[in-house]
Design a protein around this motif. Structure first.
Motif, PDB file in Angstrom:
ATOM      1  N   LEU A   1      45.783 -39.381  19.914  1.00 34.22           N
ATOM      2  CA  LEU A   1      45.934 -38.942  21.300  1.00 34.22           C
ATOM      3  C   LEU A   1      44.667 -38.233  21.769  1.00 34.22           C
ATOM      4  O   LEU A   1      44.147 -37.338  21.089  1.00 34.22           O
TER       5      LEU A   1
ATOM      6  N   LEU B   1      56.979 -38.992  23.066  1.00 35.14           N
ATOM      7  CA  LEU B   1      55.605 -38.524  23.188  1.00 35.14           C
ATOM      8  C   LEU B   1      55.552 -37.015  22.976  1.00 35.14           C
ATOM      9  O   LEU B   1      54.680 -36.504  22.252  1.00 35.14           O
TER      10      LEU B   1
ATOM     11  N   TYR C   1      52.909 -46.188  22.682  1.00 32.10           N
ATOM     12  CA  TYR C   1      51.535 -45.708  22.812  1.00 32.10           C
ATOM     13  C   TYR C   1      50.754 -46.218  21.599  1.00 32.10           C
ATOM     14  O   TYR C   1      50.876 -45.671  20.500  1.00 32.10           O
TER      15      TYR C   1
ATOM     16  N   LYS D   1      53.576 -37.735  33.465  1.00 29.24           N
ATOM     17  CA  LYS D   1      52.850 -38.362  32.366  1.00 29.24           C
ATOM     18  C   LYS D   1      53.512 -38.035  31.028  1.00 29.24           C
ATOM     19  O   LYS D   1      53.449 -38.821  30.088  1.00 29.24           O
TER      20      LYS D   1
ATOM     21  N   ASP E   1      58.143 -39.082  28.544  1.00 27.02           N
ATOM     22  CA  ASP E   1      58.744 -39.722  27.368  1.00 27.02           C
ATOM     23  C   ASP E   1      58.991 -38.665  26.286  1.00 27.02           C
ATOM     24  O   ASP E   1      58.055 -38.030  25.790  1.00 27.02           O
TER      25      ASP E   1
ATOM     26  N   PHE F   1      44.502 -43.632  28.130  1.00 28.02           N
ATOM     27  CA  PHE F   1      45.508 -42.569  28.220  1.00 28.02           C
ATOM     28  C   PHE F   1      44.864 -41.250  27.814  1.00 28.02           C
ATOM     29  O   PHE F   1      44.410 -41.087  26.679  1.00 28.02           O
TER      30      PHE F   1
ATOM     31  N   ASP G   1      48.799 -31.424  32.513  1.00 26.61           N
ATOM     32  CA  ASP G   1      49.866 -32.229  31.910  1.00 26.61           C
ATOM     33  C   ASP G   1      50.650 -31.414  30.887  1.00 26.61           C
ATOM     34  O   ASP G   1      51.872 -31.522  30.804  1.00 26.61           O
TER      35      ASP G   1
ATOM     36  N   ARG H   1      44.857 -44.005  21.230  1.00 27.42           N
ATOM     37  CA  ARG H   1      45.960 -44.812  21.761  1.00 27.42           C
ATOM     38  C   ARG H   1      45.864 -44.980  23.274  1.00 27.42           C
ATOM     39  O   ARG H   1      45.469 -44.045  23.991  1.00 27.42           O
ATOM     40  N   GLU H   2      46.232 -46.155  23.727  1.00 30.04           N
ATOM     41  CA  GLU H   2      46.379 -46.410  25.157  1.00 30.04           C
ATOM     42  C   GLU H   2      47.823 -46.112  25.580  1.00 30.04           C
ATOM     43  O   GLU H   2      48.686 -45.853  24.747  1.00 30.04           O
ATOM     44  N   ASP H   3      48.088 -46.147  26.897  1.00 35.00           N
ATOM     45  CA  ASP H   3      49.451 -45.902  27.366  1.00 35.00           C
ATOM     46  C   ASP H   3      50.315 -47.145  27.152  1.00 35.00           C
ATOM     47  O   ASP H   3      49.877 -48.136  26.558  1.00 35.00           O
ATOM     48  N   LYS H   4      51.530 -47.113  27.626  1.00 35.60           N
ATOM     49  CA  LYS H   4      52.486 -48.197  27.382  1.00 35.60           C
ATOM     50  C   LYS H   4      52.051 -49.514  28.015  1.00 35.60           C
ATOM     51  O   LYS H   4      52.524 -50.585  27.609  1.00 35.60           O
TER      52      LYS H   4
END
Length: 596
Positions: free
Chosen positions: A457, A351, A411, A345, A348, A428, A484, A420-423
């Motif tokens: 985030l 990120l 993001y 996760k 990136d 997320f 994570d 924010r959502e993921d890609k």
């Protein structure tokens, strides 16, 4: 963005209170200068007349039980290291540059340095005895190599350094019955045959072990059974100043003077170390319950600053805290790190960098720690001045940059709720594992979550809350899929080489990140070419640049190590510049009880 205004108000309130209570200007983040600015000494003598004997009362600040593994081959955390300090089986002593001297139980010298024939000869003093009266034998120096090298060994010291010993890998794999590079010469001499000899050897690296294990007690115990054996947990013998006399599991250790101590029987009758919660450590010191506080949290300094019954000693600590990203797994069967950026996760890099820039570390060091901590810019702490990259900026607080990096990485806040959502536009959520602590630590952990929320985030605790110390490291080491990211800290060894934590075979490489470039640089740091000091410094700088660019971990804080000492204690010293540090056999007391 959505904001948690109550948490922000809390932080501002703490800032106001600390500013009002402090009469010092602690705006600097230079941890090396803080001790001098605050006039902290590094030693005390206390000239009062000493009583005969007496018991030193020691508080170890900890909010949960200690593990109680009294073996340098097997222990895993700093608290057990504190406990073994009084009953040490270390065989080498080091100087102010953390280099091995000939003043310890053992000395060493390089007796051959040729390709394919690198030999180190270790010599022990004659007449050294264990605390049970048994003579120290060369087999006692050999035993730790066979514990760590054994296939059933479950500790963390079978690493790249250890594999530098000729024959270690074959023995570990069951291809050989002995470690061919560990050779008994006579009753006081051991030869260690190494693949390479580098400058790290002089700082107890390259596979050279700095401790002995009593072969007359542990020699016949199966390695798989060692960690639960009474000789490890309840009644270990020692080469140190004191002997473990009684253990209350997880709570306290009582020691008595070692009559066979090679430097002479201690002047104290004994020592008692007790676990003291962070919430009561200051009151306990004020009430005169303890003489020395170990693992003392700098956040507690304002509570003891005005006490007249203690002296506060300090030194820059061999320490850094960090934010880690889980980027793979550890293959325990084959002893190697497996990096999987695509499957992680946190794979990136933008990120990871964004999460670093979002942290307002500078504010926290000033608000909660009175300037006793500073933002870390690199892995190697400033105390290693030859290898610390003072010109590396690191990740300073820059929320705008964090948001730009997140936008660039894809993001984005798709539904306008501030998160924010993921890609792919899906919800997320990032799960953080962090250790539980005192009230200040809990507030700071909550503040980090707020920092990340302010850049969009959503970060939540792995278990819904902070995690008890021992459970935390068990989960991190086991690569718990619910983690994570995680926040940890390292006490840095006297050998500044980072291979044991960031190498491709290191179990301590908790981020599980490795690349060919990173490993090559680590190998260079630990190579014979690094006898050239300039070359070694260049490789350290390259290592720090790789960590900065790849961001598998983010250094967060350095800290000043504080040691409160009651005014009845004579001859306590914490200065790295003093080769002897505290010689425990010389510690005395000037009163029957700690001064209130």
């Amino acid at each position: 963005m959505k904001k948690n205004w109550s948490l922000l108000a809390m932080l501002l309130a703490v800032l106001f209170v600390l500013a009002a209570c402090s009469n010092k200007d602690n705006g600097t983040n230079d941890i090396e200068n803080t001790a001098e600015e605050l006039a902290f000494p590094s030693s005390i003598e206390n000239e009062g007349e000493a009583i005969k004997g007496g018991t030193l009362m020691v508080a170890m600040q900890k909010d949960e039980p200690f593990q109680g593994i009294f073996s340098y081959s097997l222990y895993k955390d700093a608290y057990d290291d504190y406990l073994m300090y009084f009953a040490s089986n270390k065989i080498f002593e080091t100087d102010d540059d953390f280099l091995i001297t000939d003043k310890g139980i053992a000395s060493y010298k390089i007796t051959s340095q040729e390709e394919g024939n690198n030999v180190v000869t270790i010599k022990i003093r004659e007449g050294i005895k264990w605390s049970d009266g048994e003579p120290l034998k060369i087999e006692d120096l050999i035993l730790p190599y066979y514990i760590i090298g054994h296939k059933d060994y479950t500790g963390v010291r079978y690493n790249g350094d250890f594999q530098n010993i000729v024959g270690a890998e074959d023995y570990h794999a069951g291809k050989a019955e002995t470690i061919s590079g560990v050779v008994k010469v006579d009753e006081t001499t051991l030869e260690l045959h190494l693949k390479d000899i580098t400058p790290g050897l002089a700082s107890v690296g390259d596979g050279l072990l700095y401790y002995a294990e009593p072969s007359h007690i542990l020699g016949d115990v199966p390695v798989a059974n060692l960690i639960g054996n009474d000789a490890i947990r309840k009644n270990p013998v020692t080469l140190g100043a004191f002997v473990v006399d009684k253990v209350v599991a997880g709570e306290s250790v009582q020691y008595k003077a070692n009559e066979h101590y090679w430097k002479g029987k201690p002047k104290l009758d004994g020592v008692i170390v007790k676990v003291v919660p962070s919430t009561s450590i200051a009151k306990a010191l004020e009430a005169g319950e303890y003489d020395v506080a170990l693992a003392f949290g700098s956040s507690k300094y304002p509570e003891v600053e005005g006490l007249t019954n203690i002296d506060m000693l300090a030194r820059p600590e061999l320490y850094y805290s960090y934010l880690g990203f889980k980027l793979g797994k550890y293959d325990y069967e084959n002893s190697k790190v497996i990096t999987d950026l695509e499957g992680s996760k946190m794979g990136d890099v933008n990120l990871r960098k964004a999460m670093a820039y979002a942290l307002n570390i500078e504010e926290v060091t000033e608000a909660f720690y009175e300037g006793l901590r500073s933002r870390a810019n690199a892995i190697v702490p400033p105390v290693f001045s030859s290898f610390h990259p003072s010109d590396l900026e690191g990740y300073n607080y820059d929320p705008e940059k964090a948001q730009a990096l997140l936008d660039e990485a894809g993001y984005k806040d798709v539904d306008g709720d501030g998160i924010r959502e993921d890609k792919n536009g899906q919800p997320f959520e990032i799960k953080l594992a962090t250790m539980s602590g005192d009230d200040v630590a809990e507030q700071i952990s909550a503040y980090w979550l707020q920092n990340w929320e302010e850049v969009g985030l959503k970060v939540v605790y792995t278990t819904g809350r902070t995690i008890e110390f021992n459970s935390f490291y068990e989960k991190v080491q086991a690569d718990d899929p619910e983690i994570d990211i995680f926040m940890g800290a390292w006490g840095v060894a006297s050998n500044p080489s980072p291979s044991g934590v960031y190498g491709d075979v290191a179990q301590y490489n908790f981020s599980r990140y490795t690349t060919e470039e990173l490993q090559t640089t680590l190998d260079n740091i630990d190579s014979a070419k690094s006898f050239d000091a300039d070359y070694r410094a260049e490789q350290f700088a390259k290592f720090e640049e790789i960590i900065f660019e790849d961001a598998p971990i983010i250094p967060m804080m350095y800290r000043l190590e504080l040691t409160p000492v009651n005014k009845r204690v004579k001859n306590w010293n914490v200065d790295f510049a003093d080769a002897t540090i505290t010689n425990l056999q010389d510690v005395e007391l000037t009163a029957d009880k700690p001064i209130k």
